[in-house]
Design a protein around this motif. Structure first.
Motif, PDB file in Angstrom:
ATOM      1  N   PHE A 130      -7.982  22.667  30.679  1.00 53.35           N
ATOM      2  CA  PHE A 130      -7.718  21.426  31.506  1.00 53.35           C
ATOM      3  C   PHE A 130      -8.741  20.592  30.948  1.00 53.35           C
ATOM      4  N   LEU A 131      -8.193  19.303  30.672  1.00 56.78           N
ATOM      5  CA  LEU A 131      -8.801  17.832  30.624  1.00 56.78           C
ATOM      6  C   LEU A 131      -8.088  17.004  31.624  1.00 56.78           C
ATOM      7  N   THR A 132      -9.162  16.587  32.582  1.00 52.87           N
ATOM      8  CA  THR A 132      -8.763  15.712  33.822  1.00 52.87           C
ATOM      9  C   THR A 132      -8.830  14.364  33.356  1.00 52.87           C
ATOM     10  N   SER A 133      -7.829  13.427  33.617  1.00 52.29           N
ATOM     11  CA  SER A 133      -7.929  11.844  33.281  1.00 52.29           C
ATOM     12  C   SER A 133      -8.992  11.384  34.261  1.00 52.29           C
TER      13      SER A 133
ATOM     14  N   ARG B  96      -9.655  26.702  35.525  1.00 56.70           N
ATOM     15  CA  ARG B  96      -9.643  25.424  34.845  1.00 56.70           C
ATOM     16  C   ARG B  96      -9.545  25.875  33.359  1.00 56.70           C
TER      17      ARG B  96
ATOM     18  N   VAL C  94       1.037  17.179  29.388  1.00 59.66           N
ATOM     19  CA  VAL C  94       0.280  16.389  30.285  1.00 59.66           C
ATOM     20  C   VAL C  94       0.842  16.844  31.758  1.00 59.66           C
TER      21      VAL C  94
ATOM     22  N   ILE D  26      -3.269  19.731  29.332  1.00 58.92           N
ATOM     23  CA  ILE D  26      -3.736  21.141  28.999  1.00 58.92           C
ATOM     24  C   ILE D  26      -3.344  21.136  27.512  1.00 58.92           C
TER      25      ILE D  26
ATOM     26  N   PRO E 147      -6.831  11.356  38.438  1.00 60.68           N
ATOM     27  CA  PRO E 147      -7.380  13.032  38.824  1.00 60.68           C
ATOM     28  C   PRO E 147      -6.064  13.537  38.864  1.00 60.68           C
ATOM     29  N   ASP E 148      -4.926  13.108  39.196  1.00 62.84           N
ATOM     30  CA  ASP E 148      -3.558  13.742  39.366  1.00 62.84           C
ATOM     31  C   ASP E 148      -3.003  14.131  38.096  1.00 62.84           C
ATOM     32  N   GLN E 149      -3.666  13.833  36.963  1.00 63.11           N
ATOM     33  CA  GLN E 149      -3.024  13.948  35.570  1.00 63.11           C
ATOM     34  C   GLN E 149      -3.887  14.847  34.662  1.00 63.11           C
ATOM     35  N   GLN E 150      -3.358  15.888  34.154  1.00 63.60           N
ATOM     36  CA  GLN E 150      -4.288  16.974  33.386  1.00 63.60           C
ATOM     37  C   GLN E 150      -3.747  17.193  32.058  1.00 63.60           C
TER      38      GLN E 150
END
Length: 285
Positions: free
Chosen positions: A245-248, A225, A126, A257, A252-255
């Motif tokens: 990527f999967l964005t929370s 992405r 993350v 991978i 949105p500042d946490q991805q």
């Protein structure tokens, strides 16, 4: 320097960097006789192709005025910007809605933490702001490096790829990977140019690494992405892995991978071998 002034200054540097990489022939201009005294396109040529006055364009590069959206669209077309570079141009000009500045300490979202724990055969991390590494699973440590032994302040992917020999040695094409990571960091930087942690990171790496210093000055940006990493792992050998990527939705500042290999390939088999060598316990921050 205010965020607004910083963006205007960066806009000029970005435009200059892009025009110096574009030849008259690539821009559709007729060839000129004799040796050119400048690399790439002249300011006057960019202005001509964008249908604006040379004085207007000069002031843009000098950070003395802002551009309208139609002018930005014209410049993106003239300078052959891709989607990521065009988005960067719009954000620099204040024509796109940037994320609000959030400088509080980031903690991995519980949902992402649970998902990491469930990915027993898939390397996953993350990433937070500035590519800070917020969390990882055992497979990610087995693939890249034992993140737990790295001081929390230094758990940053850009820092690791430039300054950690073990991570650097993993990449079959380290230069391409480093340049892409750097371009993504610059895309992140435009959202909060006054972030002191980001300023510290860029300053530190600029002093420590000549490649970072040179490539940061090219003002390249990227907004990938997904993609492919080609690694040479010291235990299981060469790996070709697809990442995404999967964005929370909560932050949105946490991805998240993840890195996977196509079933039936040698890389898939080697990833399973790595999983079998990895303990079931997940090391955490």
């Amino acid at each position: 320097m205010s965020s607004s002034n910083g963006h205007v200054s960066e806009l000029g540097a970005f435009l200059k960097a892009r025009r110096t990489e574009l030849s008259p022939a690539e821009a559709g201009l007729p060839g000129s006789a004799g040796r050119r005294r400048v690399k790439g396109l002249r300011r006057e040529e960019v202005a001509l192709l964008a249908s604006i006055s040379p004085d207007y364009y000069t002031r843009l590069e000098q950070g003395r005025r802002r551009a309208s959206e139609p002018v930005l669209d014209a410049l993106a077309r003239v300078l052959r910007l891709d989607d990521g570079e065009r988005a960067y141009l719009l954000e620099l000009s204040g024509r796109d809605t940037a994320r609000p500045r959030r400088r509080t300490s980031q903690k991995v979202r519980p949902q992402l933490r649970r998902l990491l724990d469930d990915l027993s055969t898939t390397p996953a991390v993350v990433l937070g702001r500035r590519t800070d590494i917020l969390a990882w699973n055992a497979m990610a440590s087995a693939l890249f490096i034992d993140f737990a032994r790295i001081p929390e302040r230094d758990r940053n992917f850009v820092r690791l790829i430039f300054r950690e020999p073990a991570v650097r040695a993993l990449y079959a094409d380290w230069e391409w990977a480093a340049r892409m990571t750097l371009a993504q960091l610059r895309m992140e930087a435009v959202r909060d140019p006054e972030d002191p942690r980001l300023t510290e990171l860029v300053g530190e790496l600029s002093v420590q690494d000549p490649d970072f210093r040179r490539w940061w000055g090219t003002h390249r940006v990227a907004a990938q992405r997904s993609g492919t990493k080609v690694l040479d792992h010291p235990v299981v050998g060469p790996l070709t892995l697809d990442w995404s990527f999967l964005t929370s939705t909560d932050d949105p500042d946490q991805q998240l991978i993840t890195l996977t290999a196509e079933p039936g390939t040698t890389s898939h088999d080697r990833l399973r071998t790595l999983a079998s060598r990895t303990s079931g316990a997940h090391d955490r921050p």
